[in-house]
Design a protein around this motif. Structure first.
Motif, PDB file in Angstrom:
ATOM      1  N   SER A  37       0.759  -1.086   0.171  1.00 34.24           N
ATOM      2  CA  SER A  37      -0.002  -0.139   0.082  1.00 34.24           C
ATOM      3  C   SER A  37       0.849   1.296  -0.119  1.00 34.24           C
ATOM      4  O   SER A  37       1.652   1.487  -0.995  1.00 34.24           O
ATOM      5  CB  SER A  37      -0.755  -0.199   1.213  1.00 34.24           C
ATOM      6  N   ALA A  38       0.568   2.072   1.063  1.00 32.24           N
ATOM      7  CA  ALA A  38       1.310   3.413   1.080  1.00 32.24           C
ATOM      8  C   ALA A  38       2.942   3.231   1.159  1.00 32.24           C
ATOM      9  O   ALA A  38       3.893   3.967   0.711  1.00 32.24           O
ATOM     10  CB  ALA A  38       1.071   4.154   2.172  1.00 32.24           C
ATOM     11  N   ALA A  39       3.426   1.944   1.676  1.00 34.09           N
ATOM     12  CA  ALA A  39       4.616   1.595   1.860  1.00 34.09           C
ATOM     13  C   ALA A  39       5.602   1.254   0.638  1.00 34.09           C
ATOM     14  O   ALA A  39       6.667   1.423   0.307  1.00 34.09           O
ATOM     15  CB  ALA A  39       5.055   0.383   2.888  1.00 34.09           C
ATOM     16  N   SER A  40       4.400   0.730  -0.479  1.00 30.18           N
ATOM     17  CA  SER A  40       5.003   0.252  -1.737  1.00 30.18           C
ATOM     18  C   SER A  40       5.442   1.635  -2.457  1.00 30.18           C
ATOM     19  O   SER A  40       6.343   1.744  -3.230  1.00 30.18           O
ATOM     20  CB  SER A  40       4.087  -0.357  -2.645  1.00 30.18           C
ATOM     21  N   VAL A  41       4.615   2.748  -2.325  1.00 34.06           N
ATOM     22  CA  VAL A  41       4.815   4.071  -2.939  1.00 34.06           C
ATOM     23  C   VAL A  41       6.112   4.486  -2.338  1.00 34.06           C
ATOM     24  O   VAL A  41       7.300   5.024  -3.046  1.00 34.06           O
ATOM     25  CB  VAL A  41       3.978   5.146  -2.550  1.00 34.06           C
ATOM     26  N   ILE A  42       6.324   4.345  -0.895  1.00 34.63           N
ATOM     27  CA  ILE A  42       7.810   4.940  -0.433  1.00 34.63           C
ATOM     28  C   ILE A  42       8.979   4.177  -0.879  1.00 34.63           C
ATOM     29  O   ILE A  42      10.059   4.659  -1.329  1.00 34.63           O
ATOM     30  CB  ILE A  42       7.884   4.679   1.129  1.00 34.63           C
ATOM     31  N   ALA A  43       8.714   2.854  -1.340  1.00 36.70           N
ATOM     32  CA  ALA A  43       9.948   1.915  -1.886  1.00 36.70           C
ATOM     33  C   ALA A  43      10.215   2.410  -3.217  1.00 36.70           C
ATOM     34  O   ALA A  43      11.471   2.317  -3.574  1.00 36.70           O
ATOM     35  CB  ALA A  43       9.251   0.629  -1.828  1.00 36.70           C
ATOM     36  N   MET A  44       9.270   3.036  -3.928  1.00 33.84           N
ATOM     37  CA  MET A  44       9.656   3.500  -5.182  1.00 33.84           C
ATOM     38  C   MET A  44      10.528   4.776  -5.235  1.00 33.84           C
ATOM     39  O   MET A  44      11.117   4.878  -6.420  1.00 33.84           O
ATOM     40  CB  MET A  44       8.465   3.983  -6.178  1.00 33.84           C
ATOM     41  N   ALA A  45      10.829   5.206  -4.246  1.00 34.48           N
ATOM     42  CA  ALA A  45      11.711   6.657  -3.894  1.00 34.48           C
ATOM     43  C   ALA A  45      13.147   6.024  -3.993  1.00 34.48           C
ATOM     44  O   ALA A  45      14.124   6.754  -4.244  1.00 34.48           O
ATOM     45  CB  ALA A  45      11.538   7.154  -2.799  1.00 34.48           C
ATOM     46  N   GLY A  46      13.708   5.022  -3.937  1.00 37.59           N
ATOM     47  CA  GLY A  46      15.093   4.392  -3.985  1.00 37.59           C
ATOM     48  C   GLY A  46      15.685   4.317  -5.531  1.00 37.59           C
ATOM     49  O   GLY A  46      15.219   4.127  -6.351  1.00 37.59           O
ATOM     50  N   ASP A  47      16.878   4.863  -5.278  1.00 42.38           N
ATOM     51  CA  ASP A  47      17.833   4.811  -6.625  1.00 42.38           C
ATOM     52  C   ASP A  47      18.076   3.456  -6.733  1.00 42.38           C
ATOM     53  O   ASP A  47      18.249   3.024  -7.833  1.00 42.38           O
ATOM     54  CB  ASP A  47      19.099   5.414  -6.317  1.00 42.38           C
ATOM     55  N   HIS A  69       7.840  -9.178  -0.145  1.00 39.51           N
ATOM     56  CA  HIS A  69       6.606  -8.615  -1.135  1.00 39.51           C
ATOM     57  C   HIS A  69       6.604  -7.063  -1.294  1.00 39.51           C
ATOM     58  O   HIS A  69       6.448  -6.498  -0.305  1.00 39.51           O
ATOM     59  CB  HIS A  69       5.176  -9.215  -0.853  1.00 39.51           C
ATOM     60  N   ILE A  70       6.093  -6.583  -2.417  1.00 40.69           N
ATOM     61  CA  ILE A  70       5.576  -5.239  -2.611  1.00 40.69           C
ATOM     62  C   ILE A  70       4.128  -5.463  -3.004  1.00 40.69           C
ATOM     63  O   ILE A  70       3.675  -6.711  -3.707  1.00 40.69           O
ATOM     64  CB  ILE A  70       6.258  -4.606  -3.837  1.00 40.69           C
ATOM     65  N   MET A  71       3.025  -4.783  -2.309  1.00 42.90           N
ATOM     66  CA  MET A  71       1.870  -5.103  -3.003  1.00 42.90           C
ATOM     67  C   MET A  71       1.388  -3.405  -3.314  1.00 42.90           C
ATOM     68  O   MET A  71       1.525  -2.485  -2.589  1.00 42.90           O
ATOM     69  CB  MET A  71       0.989  -5.298  -1.757  1.00 42.90           C
ATOM     70  N   ILE A  72       0.659  -3.478  -4.544  1.00 44.55           N
ATOM     71  CA  ILE A  72      -0.033  -2.436  -5.006  1.00 44.55           C
ATOM     72  C   ILE A  72      -1.213  -2.491  -5.155  1.00 44.55           C
ATOM     73  O   ILE A  72      -2.127  -3.510  -5.644  1.00 44.55           O
ATOM     74  CB  ILE A  72       0.914  -1.896  -6.291  1.00 44.55           C
ATOM     75  N   VAL A 112       4.128   6.657 -11.013  1.00 47.52           N
ATOM     76  CA  VAL A 112       5.329   6.355 -10.316  1.00 47.52           C
ATOM     77  C   VAL A 112       5.658   4.596 -10.495  1.00 47.52           C
ATOM     78  O   VAL A 112       6.981   4.523 -10.894  1.00 47.52           O
ATOM     79  CB  VAL A 112       5.143   6.412  -8.949  1.00 47.52           C
ATOM     80  N   TYR A 113       4.670   3.764 -10.331  1.00 44.39           N
ATOM     81  CA  TYR A 113       5.079   2.606 -10.481  1.00 44.39           C
ATOM     82  C   TYR A 113       5.560   2.113 -11.865  1.00 44.39           C
ATOM     83  O   TYR A 113       6.325   1.758 -12.288  1.00 44.39           O
ATOM     84  CB  TYR A 113       3.639   1.567 -10.206  1.00 44.39           C
ATOM     85  N   ALA A 114       4.618   2.907 -13.067  1.00 40.44           N
ATOM     86  CA  ALA A 114       5.221   2.594 -14.482  1.00 40.44           C
ATOM     87  C   ALA A 114       6.525   3.109 -14.908  1.00 40.44           C
ATOM     88  O   ALA A 114       7.293   2.581 -15.390  1.00 40.44           O
ATOM     89  CB  ALA A 114       3.981   3.361 -14.928  1.00 40.44           C
ATOM     90  N   MET A 143      -2.988  -2.557 -10.147  1.00 43.64           N
ATOM     91  CA  MET A 143      -3.572  -1.944  -8.948  1.00 43.64           C
ATOM     92  C   MET A 143      -5.059  -2.462  -8.681  1.00 43.64           C
ATOM     93  O   MET A 143      -5.527  -2.631  -7.801  1.00 43.64           O
ATOM     94  CB  MET A 143      -3.498  -0.318  -9.160  1.00 43.64           C
ATOM     95  N   ASP A 144      -5.829  -2.322  -9.770  1.00 40.67           N
ATOM     96  CA  ASP A 144      -7.350  -2.772  -9.689  1.00 40.67           C
ATOM     97  C   ASP A 144      -7.219  -4.314  -9.263  1.00 40.67           C
ATOM     98  O   ASP A 144      -8.407  -4.668  -8.485  1.00 40.67           O
ATOM     99  CB  ASP A 144      -7.873  -2.952 -11.094  1.00 40.67           C
ATOM    100  N   LYS A 145      -6.394  -5.137  -9.643  1.00 40.53           N
ATOM    101  CA  LYS A 145      -6.320  -6.515  -9.059  1.00 40.53           C
ATOM    102  C   LYS A 145      -5.664  -6.667  -7.642  1.00 40.53           C
ATOM    103  O   LYS A 145      -5.610  -7.603  -7.057  1.00 40.53           O
ATOM    104  CB  LYS A 145      -5.878  -7.292  -9.914  1.00 40.53           C
ATOM    105  N   GLU A 146      -5.018  -5.438  -7.078  1.00 42.37           N
ATOM    106  CA  GLU A 146      -4.530  -5.760  -5.530  1.00 42.37           C
ATOM    107  C   GLU A 146      -3.417  -6.829  -5.817  1.00 42.37           C
ATOM    108  O   GLU A 146      -3.465  -7.565  -5.328  1.00 42.37           O
ATOM    109  CB  GLU A 146      -5.488  -5.725  -4.616  1.00 42.37           C
ATOM    110  N   THR A 147      -2.255  -6.117  -6.543  1.00 41.21           N
ATOM    111  CA  THR A 147      -1.467  -7.325  -6.824  1.00 41.21           C
ATOM    112  C   THR A 147      -0.016  -7.460  -5.861  1.00 41.21           C
ATOM    113  O   THR A 147       0.344  -6.473  -5.450  1.00 41.21           O
ATOM    114  CB  THR A 147      -0.610  -7.161  -8.029  1.00 41.21           C
ATOM    115  N   TRP A 148       0.055  -8.407  -5.263  1.00 40.81           N
ATOM    116  CA  TRP A 148       1.108  -8.947  -4.609  1.00 40.81           C
ATOM    117  C   TRP A 148       2.476  -9.392  -5.474  1.00 40.81           C
ATOM    118  O   TRP A 148       2.165 -10.435  -6.168  1.00 40.81           O
ATOM    119  CB  TRP A 148       0.824 -10.035  -3.598  1.00 40.81           C
TER     120      TRP A 148
END
Length: 277
Positions: A114-124, A133-136, A167-169, A183-188
């Motif tokens: 969820s929100a933590a997956s967004v944070i994870a995308m900030a990494g170089d 797992h990452i869940m979006i 961001v994910y894309a 995201m619609d399918k709530e993917t792990w």
């Protein structure tokens, strides 16, 4: 040193009045005992709920911002094991990390949901631990009101979903439509799949992870109870009062002066029994 230019997420300040909450399925998979085996004064830990909590364990943008100021313009490691929480806070933390003027390495130790997956995308660099797992998914929030209120909430969340999909894309190289479908399918996304599909850049050795039992049971229990109450429609203020009573055993002054209604007693008993299963 090559730093990735990440897109900013611009979340309308009006989103701040929406009650974003953790998803129950993320809580079920979250093991709060998974932590980094090593840490330094240049590492930041994001363990637990994103957003303010009564017990002070919640991860907020203010806390992350303070840590970044102390570290200064140096490379940092951000260890993540979180079931998510407040998307508005998650976006703010993402933007703080993407603006850091040195290399940011994200290490997903357990889950970044969820929100933590967004944070994870900030990494170089984004490194995944064993069985992590990452869940979006689309923004998940509690809305109250008539049909016009719900329509307005859906329209506001749609803008936020589009920003997250971008961001994910951009991180993965997939197109926005593919990510929106995920995201619609709530993917792990498993560690291996995250690397293979561009959501992460590498895997962590098992020696990078450790496990602690300290306060893990109560931390997860509190999160599960609050998520169940949110799903039942209880306000955030009401949930906090119940949690204080349930886990501290010390009712507030207002509670002492006014007996609880039978429905609330039944709710507390039901939630307590669910935790014993």
């Amino acid at each position: 040193m090559c730093l990735i230019k990440l897109p900013e997420i611009r979340a309308d300040i009006q989103l701040g009045d929406i009650q974003f909450d953790m998803r129950p399925d993320a809580l079920e998979r979250w093991d709060p005992g998974v932590v980094a085996a090593d840490s330094t004064d240049k590492s930041i830990s994001i363990y637990g709920r994103i957003g303010k909590t009564d017990d002070g364990t919640g991860i907020t943008a203010n806390r992350i911002g303070a840590a970044l100021r102390v570290i200064g313009k140096q490379d940092i490691v951000v260890n993540v094991n979180s079931p998510g929480g407040d998307f508005f806070e998650g976006v703010a933390i993402y933007n703080l990390l993407r603006e850091h003027q040195a290399r940011v390495t994200i290490r997903v130790l357990g889950v970044a949901a969820s929100a933590a997956s967004v944070i994870a995308m900030a990494g170089d660099e984004i490194l995944m631990g064993d069985s992590s797992h990452i869940m979006i998914h689309n923004a998940w929030a509690v809305a109250v009101g008539n049909r016009h209120d719900f329509t307005e909430a859906a329209d506001r969340l749609a803008v936020f979903d589009a920003a997250m999909a971008k961001v994910y894309a951009e991180r993965s190289g997939a197109n926005a439509e593919e990510v929106a479908a995920m995201m619609d399918k709530e993917t792990w996304i498993t560690a291996e799949a995250a690397v293979a599909n561009g959501f992460a850049t590498g895997l962590l050795p098992s020696s990078s992870l450790s496990h602690t039992e300290a306060s893990c049971g109560q931390q997860k229990a509190m999160a599960i109870v609050e998520a169940a109450m949110a799903k039942a429609g209880h306000t955030r203020a009401g949930r906090r009062e119940v949690l204080k009573t349930l886990f501290s055993g010390k009712p507030s002054a207002a509670e002492a002066a006014m007996p609880r209604a039978g429905e609330e007693v039944a709710l507390l008993q039901s939630l307590t029994n669910s935790l014993r299963v």
